[in-house]
Design a protein around this motif. Structure first.
Motif, mmCIF file in Angstrom:
data_model
loop_
_atom_site.group_PDB
_atom_site.id
_atom_site.type_symbol
_atom_site.label_atom_id
_atom_site.label_comp_id
_atom_site.label_asym_id
_atom_site.label_seq_id
_atom_site.Cartn_x
_atom_site.Cartn_y
_atom_site.Cartn_z
ATOM 1 N N ILE A 1 86.514 23.618 26.944
ATOM 2 C CA ILE A 1 86.893 22.215 27.114
ATOM 3 C C ILE A 1 88.276 21.968 26.531
ATOM 4 C CG2 ILE A 1 86.301 19.855 26.434
ATOM 5 C CD1 ILE A 1 83.332 20.693 26.586
ATOM 6 N N GLN A 2 88.532 22.545 25.358
ATOM 7 C CA GLN A 2 89.861 22.396 24.757
ATOM 8 C C GLN A 2 90.942 22.948 25.671
ATOM 9 O OE1 GLN A 2 90.920 21.246 21.164
ATOM 10 N NE2 GLN A 2 92.463 20.934 22.764
ATOM 11 N N ASP A 3 90.717 24.125 26.242
ATOM 12 C CA ASP A 3 91.703 24.745 27.132
ATOM 13 C C ASP A 3 91.960 23.871 28.355
ATOM 14 O OD1 ASP A 3 91.900 26.874 25.417
ATOM 15 O OD2 ASP A 3 90.651 28.222 26.610
ATOM 16 N N SER A 4 90.891 23.305 28.908
ATOM 17 C CA SER A 4 91.049 22.459 30.083
ATOM 18 C C SER A 4 91.907 21.241 29.762
ATOM 19 C CB SER A 4 89.675 22.003 30.593
ATOM 20 O OG SER A 4 89.802 21.148 31.710
ATOM 21 N N ILE A 5 91.607 20.591 28.667
ATOM 22 C CA ILE A 5 92.363 19.396 28.282
ATOM 23 C C ILE A 5 93.809 19.747 27.948
ATOM 24 C CG2 ILE A 5 92.543 17.620 26.486
ATOM 25 C CD1 ILE A 5 89.459 17.509 26.561
ATOM 26 N N ASP A 6 94.024 20.889 27.279
ATOM 27 C CA ASP A 6 95.383 21.312 26.955
ATOM 28 C C ASP A 6 96.216 21.558 28.212
ATOM 29 O OD1 ASP A 6 94.848 21.188 24.267
ATOM 30 O OD2 ASP A 6 94.572 23.345 24.003
ATOM 31 N N HIS A 7 95.541 21.897 29.323
ATOM 32 C CA HIS A 7 96.232 22.133 30.588
ATOM 33 C C HIS A 7 96.266 20.876 31.469
ATOM 34 C CE1 HIS A 7 95.680 26.378 29.413
ATOM 35 N NE2 HIS A 7 96.708 26.604 30.200
ATOM 36 N N GLY A 8 95.972 19.734 30.876
ATOM 37 C CA GLY A 8 96.102 18.477 31.601
ATOM 38 C C GLY A 8 94.957 18.140 32.523
ATOM 39 N N ILE A 9 93.792 18.762 32.304
ATOM 40 C CA ILE A 9 92.614 18.479 33.130
ATOM 41 C C ILE A 9 91.548 17.880 32.220
ATOM 42 C CG2 ILE A 9 90.919 19.417 34.739
ATOM 43 C CD1 ILE A 9 92.874 21.701 35.274
ATOM 44 N N PRO A 10 91.422 16.553 32.215
ATOM 45 C CA PRO A 10 90.573 15.882 31.221
ATOM 46 C C PRO A 10 89.097 15.767 31.567
ATOM 47 C CG PRO A 10 91.703 14.252 32.536
ATOM 48 C CD PRO A 10 92.189 15.598 33.026
ATOM 49 N N SER A 11 88.682 16.310 32.701
ATOM 50 C CA SER A 11 87.261 16.229 33.052
ATOM 51 C C SER A 11 86.854 17.465 33.833
ATOM 52 C CB SER A 11 86.972 14.968 33.885
ATOM 53 O OG SER A 11 87.589 15.045 35.156
ATOM 54 N N GLY A 12 85.563 17.753 33.807
ATOM 55 C CA GLY A 12 85.098 18.916 34.548
ATOM 56 C C GLY A 12 83.656 19.258 34.237
ATOM 57 N N CYS A 13 83.228 20.383 34.787
ATOM 58 C CA CYS A 13 81.861 20.845 34.599
ATOM 59 C C CYS A 13 81.854 22.363 34.680
ATOM 60 C CB CYS A 13 80.942 20.249 35.666
ATOM 61 S SG CYS A 13 81.238 20.894 37.338
ATOM 62 N N TYR A 14 80.680 22.950 34.651
ATOM 63 C CA TYR A 14 80.501 24.389 34.817
ATOM 64 C C TYR A 14 79.788 24.681 36.140
ATOM 65 C CZ TYR A 14 81.752 25.411 29.963
ATOM 66 O OH TYR A 14 82.434 25.565 28.777
ATOM 67 N N ARG A 15 79.820 25.917 36.517
ATOM 68 C CA ARG A 15 78.897 26.390 37.541
ATOM 69 C C ARG A 15 77.515 26.451 36.892
ATOM 70 N NH1 ARG A 15 82.256 31.856 39.308
ATOM 71 N NH2 ARG A 15 84.188 30.817 39.961
ATOM 72 N N PHE A 16 76.483 26.752 37.698
ATOM 73 C CA PHE A 16 75.187 26.990 37.064
ATOM 74 C C PHE A 16 74.448 28.127 37.741
ATOM 75 C CE2 PHE A 16 73.206 23.850 40.141
ATOM 76 C CZ PHE A 16 72.188 24.659 40.602
ATOM 77 N N LYS A 17 73.496 28.646 37.005
ATOM 78 C CA LYS A 17 72.505 29.580 37.550
ATOM 79 C C LYS A 17 71.167 29.209 36.919
ATOM 80 C CE LYS A 17 74.615 33.243 36.054
ATOM 81 N NZ LYS A 17 74.963 34.647 35.704
ATOM 82 N N PHE A 18 70.080 29.541 37.588
ATOM 83 C CA PHE A 18 68.761 29.224 37.049
ATOM 84 C C PHE A 18 68.360 30.261 36.003
ATOM 85 C CE2 PHE A 18 68.738 26.916 41.064
ATOM 86 C CZ PHE A 18 68.226 25.695 40.667
ATOM 87 N N ASN A 19 67.679 29.796 34.949
ATOM 88 C CA ASN A 19 67.364 30.700 33.847
ATOM 89 C C ASN A 19 66.291 31.726 34.208
ATOM 90 O OD1 ASN A 19 65.281 28.818 33.919
ATOM 91 N ND2 ASN A 19 65.643 28.028 31.861
ATOM 92 N N THR A 20 65.226 31.302 34.856
ATOM 93 C CA THR A 20 64.166 32.246 35.252
ATOM 94 C C THR A 20 63.743 31.954 36.684
ATOM 95 O OG1 THR A 20 62.526 30.770 34.259
ATOM 96 C CG2 THR A 20 63.302 32.607 32.904
ATOM 97 N N PRO A 21 64.600 32.244 37.649
ATOM 98 C CA PRO A 21 64.272 31.894 39.042
ATOM 99 C C PRO A 21 63.114 32.727 39.581
ATOM 100 C CG PRO A 21 66.260 33.240 38.956
ATOM 101 C CD PRO A 21 65.906 32.914 37.528
ATOM 102 N N LYS A 22 62.050 32.050 40.011
ATOM 103 C CA LYS A 22 60.920 32.747 40.614
ATOM 104 C C LYS A 22 61.151 32.999 42.095
ATOM 105 C CE LYS A 22 57.625 30.758 37.321
ATOM 106 N NZ LYS A 22 56.401 29.924 37.147
#
Length: 242
Positions: A97-118
């Motif tokens: 998050i710090q890196d993103s803000i330092d590069h002028g991008i004040p918002s965002g999210c992550y990708r995701f994966k399921f923890n135990t996909p059946k």
């Protein structure tokens, strides 16, 4: 930079302890605070939260948008990080998050994966979260935003008793707030898919998104979704309320 992690809860006794234990033992815990806003849990969620050094606020409404706005109002940090109780965070989230803000991008999210996909098809869902399309987003991917920008756009729109995560992304775009998807994956629970078929959840999500894009009343979308989905998500009404 100091981060305020805001976690809305309702009947999360199975998950909240794992997340709070992780945060309490994080090596950079001095860089963030944790605010849990509970929407009226009737299980042991609040009792579990009280065993950790975090802020617990009991909300007057069971509504995720309202709960997250409430948490933002209590926040001391310059950055807000909205996290669901059943998410496993990336260890490097503070630096990311710090890196993103330092590069002028004040918002965002992550990708995701399921923890135990059946179901192996769930890997497809995770794969598509790397792409910058709104239909690939969702609150489970967590959301960070500078508090000033959050206030400037008006926070979460509490009329949205569902789809509040998509609605705020639309306003971020409208207000030209830069947004990025960090190329790392948080892990999310597959419990909704465990209690419903993969196809049923996908079709329900698709219809809800179409209703949202047509501008239908969020309460009608909520009613449709809660009637369509079985199990815990129906019992707890997806953080939905008046």
């Amino acid at each position: 930079m100091f981060i305020s992690i805001v976690i809305p809860t309702i009947n999360e006794e199975q998950c909240i302890g794992h997340l709070l234990y992780y945060l309490q033992n994080h090596p950079l815990k001095s860089h963030f605070e944790v605010i849990v806003v509970d929407g009226g849990s009737i299980d042991q969620t609040k009792e579990i939260v009280k065993t950790y050094d975090v802020t617990l606020h009991e909300s007057s409404r069971t509504s995720r948008a309202h709960q997250m706005n409430t948490g933002a109002g209590l926040a001391k940090g310059e950055v807000l990080y909205f996290v669901h109780a059943d998410v496993q965070l990336v260890d490097s989230f503070v630096q990311d998050i710090q890196d993103s803000i330092d590069h002028g991008i004040p918002s965002g999210c992550y990708r995701f994966k399921f923890n135990t996909p059946k179901n192996p098809l769930l890997h497809i869902n995770g794969f598509f979260t790397r792409f910058p399309f709104k239909w690939c987003r969702g609150g489970d991917q967590t959301l960070f935003i500078k508090k000033d920008d959050f206030s400037r756009i008006g926070g979460f729109d509490e009329r949205y008793v569902i789809m509040e995560d998509y609605e705020i992304l639309d306003r971020l775009k409208k207000h030209q707030v830069p947004f990025k998807v960090i190329p790392k994956s948080v892990k999310v629970s597959s419990r909704k898919y465990d209690e419903n078929s993969y196809l049923k959840v996908q079709l329900t999500n698709l219809k809800a998104m179409r209703m949202y894009k047509r501008g239908e009343d969020p309460k009608l979308i909520r009613e449709y979704y809660c009637n369509a989905i079985n199990g815990k998500y129906k019992k707890d009404r997806l953080f939905l309320g008046n």
